[in-house]
Design a protein around this motif. Sequence first.
Motif, mmCIF file in Angstrom:
data_model
loop_
_atom_site.group_PDB
_atom_site.id
_atom_site.type_symbol
_atom_site.label_atom_id
_atom_site.label_comp_id
_atom_site.label_asym_id
_atom_site.label_seq_id
_atom_site.Cartn_x
_atom_site.Cartn_y
_atom_site.Cartn_z
ATOM 1 N N GLU A 236 1.015 -1.309 0.178
ATOM 2 C CA GLU A 236 -0.058 0.069 -0.113
ATOM 3 C C GLU A 236 0.610 1.145 -0.057
ATOM 4 N N ARG B 290 -4.837 2.863 -3.764
ATOM 5 C CA ARG B 290 -3.997 2.289 -2.455
ATOM 6 C C ARG B 290 -3.580 0.505 -2.782
ATOM 7 N N SER B 291 -4.287 0.151 -3.863
ATOM 8 C CA SER B 291 -3.893 -1.160 -4.241
ATOM 9 C C SER B 291 -3.305 -1.246 -5.696
ATOM 10 N N THR C 160 2.255 1.700 -3.410
ATOM 11 C CA THR C 160 1.319 2.079 -4.423
ATOM 12 C C THR C 160 1.046 3.557 -4.408
#
Length: 166
Positions: free
Chosen positions: A43, A149-150, A46
């Motif tokens: 996370e 976030r992914s 990313t």
Amino acid sequence: MSTDAIVMLKDEHQVILRAFRDFERAGDNAHKTKGDLVAKIVELLTVHTYIENEVMYPRVRELVPELEDDVLESYEEHHVADVLVMELVGMKPTDERFTAKTTVLIENVRHHIEEEEDEWFPQVREALGRKVLQEIGAEMVEARKTAPRSPAQPSALKKTVDAVLA
Ligand SMILES: [Fe+2]
Ligand SMILES: [Fe+2]
């Protein structure tokens, strides 16, 4: 809070490097801990990569053309990290290659962070000065709000692909 772009990115580097150390200190059989830490690392990377890809790198490329090669190399290093991250996301902490792959990711990103902080961020500071770095920082604060976030979110990879194919 300072919105100086380089200060913000360095602060994020510290958080990332701390998570790396936590992973390295976890015991061989601490599968749950290692799985949680890798989820956190994924996370953090990313979001951080997205902000650099979307704001910092394009602005530096535009405003400090002499750093073009460093920026292009950095996009490639992000790409290598993206590939490892995508593979890790599909693995379980008990998989034979999980720790090895995470270790390679950590080694790559540490090297990348060192290059940013020691080699070309100082040149960016010198070339742009405080006011422009604060403007870029403010753009980064905005970008953070919508950052993926992914890595499964399509926006996570787009800029790297654009940069490589352009
Ligand atoms: Fe980077
Ligand atoms: Fe960075």
